[in-house]
Write an enzyme that holds these catalytic residues in place. Structure first.
Site, short mmCIF file in Angstrom:
data_model
loop_
_atom_site.label_atom_id
_atom_site.label_comp_id
_atom_site.label_asym_id
_atom_site.label_seq_id
_atom_site.Cartn_x
_atom_site.Cartn_y
_atom_site.Cartn_z
N HIS A 128 7.18 85.50 37.59
CA HIS A 128 8.01 84.93 38.66
C HIS A 128 9.12 84.13 37.98
O HIS A 128 8.93 83.61 36.88
CB HIS A 128 7.11 84.01 39.48
CG HIS A 128 7.72 83.50 40.75
ND1 HIS A 128 8.62 82.47 40.76
CD2 HIS A 128 7.54 83.87 42.04
CE1 HIS A 128 8.97 82.22 42.02
NE2 HIS A 128 8.34 83.06 42.81
N ASP A 205 -0.43 80.92 35.18
CA ASP A 205 0.17 80.72 36.49
C ASP A 205 -0.80 81.32 37.52
O ASP A 205 -0.91 82.53 37.65
CB ASP A 205 1.54 81.43 36.53
CG ASP A 205 2.15 81.46 37.92
OD1 ASP A 205 1.47 81.05 38.90
OD2 ASP A 205 3.30 81.92 38.05
N GLN A 208 -1.09 83.14 42.48
CA GLN A 208 -1.59 84.24 43.30
C GLN A 208 -3.09 84.49 43.10
O GLN A 208 -3.62 85.49 43.58
CB GLN A 208 -0.84 85.55 42.96
CG GLN A 208 0.65 85.50 43.24
CD GLN A 208 0.98 85.42 44.73
OE1 GLN A 208 0.18 85.80 45.57
NE2 GLN A 208 2.15 84.91 45.05
N LYS A 231 -0.57 78.29 49.17
CA LYS A 231 -1.05 79.69 49.12
C LYS A 231 -2.57 79.75 49.23
O LYS A 231 -3.15 80.83 49.29
CB LYS A 231 -0.58 80.36 47.83
CG LYS A 231 0.94 80.54 47.77
CD LYS A 231 1.32 81.46 46.64
CE LYS A 231 2.72 81.21 46.12
NZ LYS A 231 3.74 81.94 46.85
N CYS A 369 11.57 87.12 43.76
CA CYS A 369 11.77 86.20 42.63
C CYS A 369 11.29 86.79 41.32
O CYS A 369 10.81 86.06 40.44
CB CYS A 369 11.11 84.84 42.89
SG CYS A 369 11.80 83.95 44.27
#
Lengths: 411, 136
Positions: A128, A205, A208, A231, A369
């Protein structure tokens, strides 16, 4: 694949906890397939936010009055909840941030201070923008070098290329657990292990992943892990940075202000202990507390059953989409979460997205993104559908019908 | 027809449809009609980069009037451009610079001209007006 009445009931039970799912969009029932952008919020989280402002609001870590003490306790309990859910070694390794982007910027800024010119940072081609740009800013500030691991056509990371990039100059490997635009799950355990062999630290990261995968930070053994509250059924504007305490302790503060200090004088200021050293100023108190509630909610779910359900939705939708001859799916690896990125013939994703919206289906269109991935596939963008625990096969049927109608109009 | 009348005519055309999909079918048909800039004639300075779709705009000033040519990679964006061009083409720079473009909101397409839509249209309308002002 047939849904059992039991799993159907379980999903209906989950759905009933999300008030927004009864909303009408353009006169039709909302079909929310943009979960990778943000998840919807269960009533417990919404009620917690309302209740906090109605009954508990006070500033934390400073007041002697009861309300402030209670707010502080609630905030620290939320930290503890998150820390135990993710199995961090200690609560002090859990730092509240504004979100994933904020967490990565904190590391780039603070851990980045410890780097020297010619040191190398490895990222991947599927990152991202939030996991690209902070490093580019650091590159121009500290003259470090960024190395990019390429991906295969399937969307999977090129592990051989990754190993070739690793060397004694590699100080940090910053990589996404799950690609936001393709849904591909990276083999992070292997990446962490191999990075540690050359002495590099690893930042994952997890924007997600926390909502789809059970995370055990000690077992993963990554050095940093970041994610966003919004999220994972929590509010926007709050997130978490996990860092191993031995690293966080040697890193300089990111921002100066209240809460992060031990003692301030014009001669010398000393800093507070972890996690407060990295939490300058009045934090997003209600955000932190409600994020704790979001983790209570996740804990109340049968997580494995939810994972199976999401995977079933993915396979069901893939089969339906593959039956439309002009559809091309990007990210064809079998190792995926419930995200499908696709295009239809030469039709611009923006056009499909607009017509789906008019039929009540919320999807994401564009480059998500991740412009380097779009350049890699030489496309302007994709249509991305991403499923959550509350979505159903019936919704997928309605979406596919809406998609077919859109294609018919646009062709 | 003057500037206001042209806009009222579009509003009337769209009022025939109740259903959103039918309105969009009309926009898509209009998008197919638009006088495009051929690919080989496209110039970088004509490009308006949106986050989602891209728009090319070329303005001509002739005999005291403005004429626009435009294109987009998305057909819905193109359809909306074609509506804008229908209204603005052949008008005096003063009219384009000063008069209100009210039809967009009236037919319910204002979301396409909101900055969050990121389709290059907001910037395009701004540029159409600026080009008119240059000749005013």
């Amino acid at each position: 694949m047939k849904e059992t009445s039991q799993s159907r009931r379980a999903v209906q039970d989950i759905r009933s906890q999300f008030p927004i799912l009864t909303q009408k969009i353009n006169g039709r029932d909302l079909i929310y397939f943009d979960n990778a952008a943000t998840s919807q919020k269960p009533s417990v989280v919404i009620d917690k936010i309302k209740n906090y402002y109605e009954k508990e609001n006070a500033n934390i870590h400073r007041g002697v009055h009861s309300l402030s003490q209670e707010a502080t306790t609630a905030y620290e309990q939320a930290r503890h909840k998150i820390s135990s859910y993710l199995n961090a070694k200690s609560d002090s390794e859990i730092i509240f941030t504004k979100g994933t982007t904020d967490g990565i910027n904190l590391i780039a800024s603070s851990f980045g201070e410890l780097l020297n010119p010619e040191d190398e940072i490895i990222i991947s081609a599927m990152e991202h923008h939030s996991n690209i740009v902070p490093w580019q800013l650091l590159e121009s500030r500290k003259k470090i070098k960024i190395k990019v691991v390429p991906i295969h056509k399937t969307g999977e990371i090129d592990l051989e290329a990754f190993e070739n990039l690793l060397n004694e100059k590699t100080k940090l490997v910053s990589i996404t657990h799950i690609s936001n635009s393709l849904g591909i799950i990276n083999p992070i355990k292997e990446i962490i292990r191999k990075s540690h062999v050359v002495g590099a630290k690893v930042l994952i990261d997890g924007a997600q992943s926390v909502q789809h995968e059970k995370i055990d930070l000690q077992e993963l053994n990554c050095d940093f892990f970041v994610f966003s509250g919004h999220k994972v059924y929590g509010p926007t504007g709050v997130g978490v940075l996990y860092g191993k305490s031995e690293l966080l302790n040697i890193m300089p503060p990111y921002q100066g202000g209240g809460d992060m200090i031990e003692k301030v004088s014009f001669e010398k200021t000393t800093f507070n202990v972890l996690p407060f050293k990295f939490e300058a100023g009045t934090p997003n108190i209600v955000g932190g507390i409600a994020l704790g509630t979001a983790f209570d909610f996740i804990d109340s779910l049968n997580f494995e059953q939810c994972q199976v359900h999401e995977l079933e939705l993915l396979r069901y939708a893939e089969a339906q989409l593959n039956a439309i001859p002009t559809i091309k799916i990007f990210g064809t690896s079998k190792n995926k979460t419930s995200v499908i990125s696709f295009n239809v013939g030469d039709i611009h994703p923006f056009d499909i997205g607009t017509l789906l919206d008019k039929q009540g289906v919320a999807v994401r269109t564009g480059h998500h993104c991740t412009q380097p991935i779009m350049d890699f596939y030489q496309i302007p963008g994709t249509i991305r559908v991403s499923f959550g625990i509350y979505n159903t096969k019936d919704e997928i049927d309605l979406f596919v019908a809406a998609l077919n109608k859109s294609i018919q109009i646009l062709s | 027809m003057n500037y206001t009348e042209k806009q009222n005519a579009i509003i009337e055309d769209f009022s025939l449809f109740d259903d959103w999909m039918e309105k969009y079918e009309l926009i898509i048909d209009l998008g197919k009609e638009i006088e495009m800039i051929p690919n080989q004639d496209k110039r970088d300075e004509q490009l308006i980069e949106g986050c989602q779709s891209r728009v090319w705009l070329k303005s001509n000033y002739k005999d005291g009037k403005m004429f626009y040519f435009a294109d987009s990679d998305a057909i819905i964006t193109k359809g909306i451009i074609s509506l804008l061009i229908k209204v603005m083409n052949g008008e005096e720079p003063k009219t384009i610079a000063k008069e209100d473009l009210f039809f967009i909101k009236e037919i319910g397409l204002q979301e396409h001209l909101s900055p969050t839509r990121a389709n290059g249209l907001v910037e395009m309308v701004k540029r159409m007006k600026l080009d008119a002002i240059k000749n005013y």
